[in-house]
Design a protein around this motif. Structure first.
Motif, PDB file in Angstrom:
ATOM      1  N   VAL A  68       0.837  -1.204   0.000  1.00 53.39           N
ATOM      2  CA  VAL A  68       0.000   0.000   0.000  1.00 53.39           C
ATOM      3  C   VAL A  68       0.871   1.254   0.000  1.00 53.39           C
ATOM      4  O   VAL A  68       0.618   2.207  -0.753  1.00 53.39           O
ATOM      5  CB  VAL A  68      -0.953  -0.010   1.210  1.00 53.39           C
ATOM      6  N   ALA A  69       1.910   1.266   0.817  1.00 49.36           N
ATOM      7  CA  ALA A  69       2.790   2.430   0.890  1.00 49.36           C
ATOM      8  C   ALA A  69       3.471   2.697  -0.448  1.00 49.36           C
ATOM      9  O   ALA A  69       3.719   3.846  -0.811  1.00 49.36           O
ATOM     10  CB  ALA A  69       3.844   2.224   1.981  1.00 49.36           C
ATOM     11  N   GLY A  70       3.746   1.629  -1.187  1.00 54.03           N
ATOM     12  CA  GLY A  70       4.379   1.776  -2.484  1.00 54.03           C
ATOM     13  C   GLY A  70       3.423   2.096  -3.612  1.00 54.03           C
ATOM     14  O   GLY A  70       3.847   2.242  -4.765  1.00 54.03           O
ATOM     15  N   GLY A  71       2.137   2.179  -3.314  1.00 58.41           N
ATOM     16  CA  GLY A  71       1.151   2.526  -4.335  1.00 58.41           C
ATOM     17  C   GLY A  71       0.773   1.382  -5.246  1.00 58.41           C
ATOM     18  O   GLY A  71       0.203   1.600  -6.322  1.00 58.41           O
ATOM     19  N   LEU A  72       1.056   0.135  -4.810  1.00 60.42           N
ATOM     20  CA  LEU A  72       0.724  -1.033  -5.616  1.00 60.42           C
ATOM     21  C   LEU A  72      -0.016  -2.047  -4.738  1.00 60.42           C
ATOM     22  O   LEU A  72       0.514  -3.101  -4.376  1.00 60.42           O
ATOM     23  CB  LEU A  72       2.004  -1.649  -6.190  1.00 60.42           C
ATOM     24  N   PRO A  73      -1.264  -1.732  -4.373  1.00 58.08           N
ATOM     25  CA  PRO A  73      -2.000  -2.548  -3.413  1.00 58.08           C
ATOM     26  C   PRO A  73      -2.624  -3.798  -4.028  1.00 58.08           C
ATOM     27  O   PRO A  73      -3.840  -4.008  -4.018  1.00 58.08           O
ATOM     28  CB  PRO A  73      -3.067  -1.584  -2.906  1.00 58.08           C
ATOM     29  N   VAL A  74      -1.763  -4.636  -4.595  1.00 62.79           N
ATOM     30  CA  VAL A  74      -2.198  -5.874  -5.248  1.00 62.79           C
ATOM     31  C   VAL A  74      -1.266  -6.994  -4.815  1.00 62.79           C
ATOM     32  O   VAL A  74      -0.050  -6.776  -4.704  1.00 62.79           O
ATOM     33  CB  VAL A  74      -2.149  -5.756  -6.791  1.00 62.79           C
ATOM     34  N   ALA A  75      -1.797  -8.182  -4.587  1.00 66.80           N
ATOM     35  CA  ALA A  75      -0.945  -9.316  -4.256  1.00 66.80           C
ATOM     36  C   ALA A  75      -1.539 -10.595  -4.835  1.00 66.80           C
ATOM     37  O   ALA A  75      -2.701 -10.906  -4.588  1.00 66.80           O
ATOM     38  CB  ALA A  75      -0.789  -9.456  -2.746  1.00 66.80           C
ATOM     39  N   GLU A  76      -0.740 -11.293  -5.624  1.00 74.28           N
ATOM     40  CA  GLU A  76      -1.085 -12.647  -6.050  1.00 74.28           C
ATOM     41  C   GLU A  76      -0.305 -13.601  -5.155  1.00 74.28           C
ATOM     42  O   GLU A  76       0.907 -13.772  -5.306  1.00 74.28           O
ATOM     43  CB  GLU A  76      -0.710 -12.876  -7.514  1.00 74.28           C
ATOM     44  N   VAL A  77      -0.980 -14.169  -4.186  1.00 76.06           N
ATOM     45  CA  VAL A  77      -0.332 -15.063  -3.218  1.00 76.06           C
ATOM     46  C   VAL A  77      -0.369 -16.480  -3.774  1.00 76.06           C
ATOM     47  O   VAL A  77      -1.433 -17.051  -3.984  1.00 76.06           O
ATOM     48  CB  VAL A  77      -1.044 -15.004  -1.852  1.00 76.06           C
ATOM     49  N   THR A  78       0.797 -17.037  -4.011  1.00 71.19           N
ATOM     50  CA  THR A  78       0.858 -18.333  -4.675  1.00 71.19           C
ATOM     51  C   THR A  78       0.693 -19.483  -3.687  1.00 71.19           C
ATOM     52  O   THR A  78       1.156 -19.419  -2.541  1.00 71.19           O
ATOM     53  CB  THR A  78       2.203 -18.504  -5.400  1.00 71.19           C
ATOM     54  N   PHE A  79       0.063 -20.541  -4.167  1.00 69.59           N
ATOM     55  CA  PHE A  79      -0.089 -21.752  -3.369  1.00 69.59           C
ATOM     56  C   PHE A  79       1.201 -22.575  -3.437  1.00 69.59           C
ATOM     57  O   PHE A  79       1.203 -23.734  -3.835  1.00 69.59           O
ATOM     58  CB  PHE A  79      -1.261 -22.585  -3.897  1.00 69.59           C
ATOM     59  N   ARG A  80       2.288 -21.961  -3.015  1.00 70.26           N
ATOM     60  CA  ARG A  80       3.579 -22.651  -3.009  1.00 70.26           C
ATOM     61  C   ARG A  80       4.085 -22.894  -1.598  1.00 70.26           C
ATOM     62  O   ARG A  80       5.173 -23.427  -1.412  1.00 70.26           O
ATOM     63  CB  ARG A  80       4.617 -21.856  -3.817  1.00 70.26           C
ATOM     64  N   THR A  81       3.321 -22.448  -0.618  1.00 71.14           N
ATOM     65  CA  THR A  81       3.682 -22.683   0.779  1.00 71.14           C
ATOM     66  C   THR A  81       2.434 -23.111   1.543  1.00 71.14           C
ATOM     67  O   THR A  81       1.299 -22.764   1.162  1.00 71.14           O
ATOM     68  CB  THR A  81       4.245 -21.416   1.447  1.00 71.14           C
ATOM     69  N   PRO A  82       2.618 -23.843   2.645  1.00 68.84           N
ATOM     70  CA  PRO A  82       1.462 -24.259   3.450  1.00 68.84           C
ATOM     71  C   PRO A  82       0.683 -23.078   4.033  1.00 68.84           C
ATOM     72  O   PRO A  82      -0.496 -23.220   4.365  1.00 68.84           O
ATOM     73  CB  PRO A  82       2.097 -25.103   4.568  1.00 68.84           C
ATOM     74  N   ALA A  83       1.337 -21.922   4.160  1.00 66.11           N
ATOM     75  CA  ALA A  83       0.682 -20.762   4.776  1.00 66.11           C
ATOM     76  C   ALA A  83      -0.103 -19.923   3.787  1.00 66.11           C
ATOM     77  O   ALA A  83      -0.709 -18.916   4.172  1.00 66.11           O
ATOM     78  CB  ALA A  83       1.734 -19.886   5.461  1.00 66.11           C
ATOM     79  N   ALA A  84      -0.140 -20.323   2.513  1.00 65.52           N
ATOM     80  CA  ALA A  84      -0.719 -19.459   1.476  1.00 65.52           C
ATOM     81  C   ALA A  84      -2.151 -19.028   1.784  1.00 65.52           C
ATOM     82  O   ALA A  84      -2.480 -17.845   1.681  1.00 65.52           O
ATOM     83  CB  ALA A  84      -0.653 -20.159   0.123  1.00 65.52           C
ATOM     84  N   GLY A  85      -2.998 -19.951   2.153  1.00 67.76           N
ATOM     85  CA  GLY A  85      -4.393 -19.608   2.414  1.00 67.76           C
ATOM     86  C   GLY A  85      -4.525 -18.613   3.557  1.00 67.76           C
ATOM     87  O   GLY A  85      -5.297 -17.648   3.481  1.00 67.76           O
ATOM     88  N   ALA A  86      -3.759 -18.828   4.630  1.00 70.20           N
ATOM     89  CA  ALA A  86      -3.816 -17.924   5.774  1.00 70.20           C
ATOM     90  C   ALA A  86      -3.269 -16.549   5.410  1.00 70.20           C
ATOM     91  O   ALA A  86      -3.792 -15.520   5.862  1.00 70.20           O
ATOM     92  CB  ALA A  86      -3.030 -18.518   6.940  1.00 70.20           C
ATOM     93  N   VAL A  87      -2.207 -16.508   4.594  1.00 68.86           N
ATOM     94  CA  VAL A  87      -1.646 -15.231   4.169  1.00 68.86           C
ATOM     95  C   VAL A  87      -2.672 -14.464   3.338  1.00 68.86           C
ATOM     96  O   VAL A  87      -2.862 -13.256   3.524  1.00 68.86           O
ATOM     97  CB  VAL A  87      -0.343 -15.446   3.375  1.00 68.86           C
ATOM     98  N   MET A  88      -3.344 -15.151   2.423  1.00 66.11           N
ATOM     99  CA  MET A  88      -4.402 -14.507   1.633  1.00 66.11           C
ATOM    100  C   MET A  88      -5.460 -13.909   2.553  1.00 66.11           C
ATOM    101  O   MET A  88      -5.904 -12.770   2.362  1.00 66.11           O
ATOM    102  CB  MET A  88      -5.088 -15.531   0.719  1.00 66.11           C
ATOM    103  N   GLY A  89      -5.880 -14.696   3.524  1.00 60.27           N
ATOM    104  CA  GLY A  89      -6.911 -14.219   4.439  1.00 60.27           C
ATOM    105  C   GLY A  89      -6.484 -12.985   5.200  1.00 60.27           C
ATOM    106  O   GLY A  89      -7.262 -12.047   5.365  1.00 60.27           O
ATOM    107  N   ALA A  90      -5.230 -12.975   5.664  1.00 62.44           N
ATOM    108  CA  ALA A  90      -4.730 -11.826   6.420  1.00 62.44           C
ATOM    109  C   ALA A  90      -4.653 -10.581   5.544  1.00 62.44           C
ATOM    110  O   ALA A  90      -5.011  -9.477   5.982  1.00 62.44           O
ATOM    111  CB  ALA A  90      -3.361 -12.153   7.001  1.00 62.44           C
ATOM    112  N   LEU A  91      -4.201 -10.738   4.310  1.00 64.58           N
ATOM    113  CA  LEU A  91      -4.113  -9.591   3.407  1.00 64.58           C
ATOM    114  C   LEU A  91      -5.502  -9.091   3.022  1.00 64.58           C
ATOM    115  O   LEU A  91      -5.753  -7.880   2.986  1.00 64.58           O
ATOM    116  CB  LEU A  91      -3.318  -9.976   2.158  1.00 64.58           C
TER     117      LEU A  91
END
Length: 218
Positions: free
Chosen positions: A32-55
């Protein structure tokens, strides 16, 4: 819902691999601070779903799921609050499940046959992957000549140096890249550098916006 609807004015999509949920909020703040409030969180780690939820819970980011290859992952992404799904290949089952859930979907393609299959599924925007390995912009130009109705989101090997040439072509809706969210930066918690690289990425297609961000931070 289409990918271009979801991404809006954002023409660079940070491709995130993050295995530490505790760093998700700091990552979101840096984007957000960098002006690019987008994230494609990849399913390459076990935490991916939780990271998506937090973001997604922050409410100030466009959050998507990447490396989606099963309908189960589509459902997990939807429950986590993702609004778009990106796949490395073209799975009709994944596309149809996204359409059922009104999730924007970008299936991966690299051939004319796969583009035709995507069109048959009602799509007009696709991921071109892996972009650099499959001929990069030259290949996209050739495919775009045959399919002028299709827009591409090339991902794979794209850098800050090569992104501008892609973005200048009419067939390119956006590009995906990881240089602004490189794993070493995330692991080290270098959030100022992440924000600075995001601002630089914005400047590749919106120079005035980048200048405003840099002026505000000086």
């Amino acid at each position: 819902m289409t990918a271009t609807d979801v991404l809006g004015p954002h023409r660079i999509v940070p491709v995130v691999v993050l295995d530490d949920l505790a760093r998700a909020d700091d990552l979101g703040a840096a984007l957000v601070a960098g002006g690019l409030p987008v994230a494609e969180v990849t399913f390459r780690t076990p935490a991916a779903g939780a990271v998506m939820g937090a973001l997604a819970a922050r409410g100030d980011l466009v959050v998507g799921a990447g490396t989606v290859i099963t309908t189960e992952q589509v459902d997990l992404a939807h429950r986590a609050g993702a609004t778009f799904v990106v796949s490395p290949g073209l799975s009709a089952a994944v596309v149809r499940r996204c359409q059922e859930l009104d999730l924007a979907v970008l299936p991966g393609v690299c051939t004319a046959s796969e583009i035709i299959a995507a069109l048959d599924l009602g799509l007009d925007t696709v991921k071109f992957f892996p972009a650099e390995a499959y001929g990069g912009l030259a290949t996209i130009k050739a495919l775009a000549a045959a399919f002028p109705q299709v827009r591409f989101v090339p991902t794979g090997g794209i850098t800050a140096d090569s992104a501008p040439s892609y973005l200048a072509h009419r067939a390119i809706a956006a590009v995906g890249g990881s240089w602004m969210v490189a794993p070493d930066l995330l692991a080290a918690g270098r959030w100022d550098e992440v924000a600075a690289r995001c601002a630089g990425a914005v400047g590749l297609y919106a120079p005035s916006a980048s200048a405003e961000l840099q002026g505000a931070s000086s």
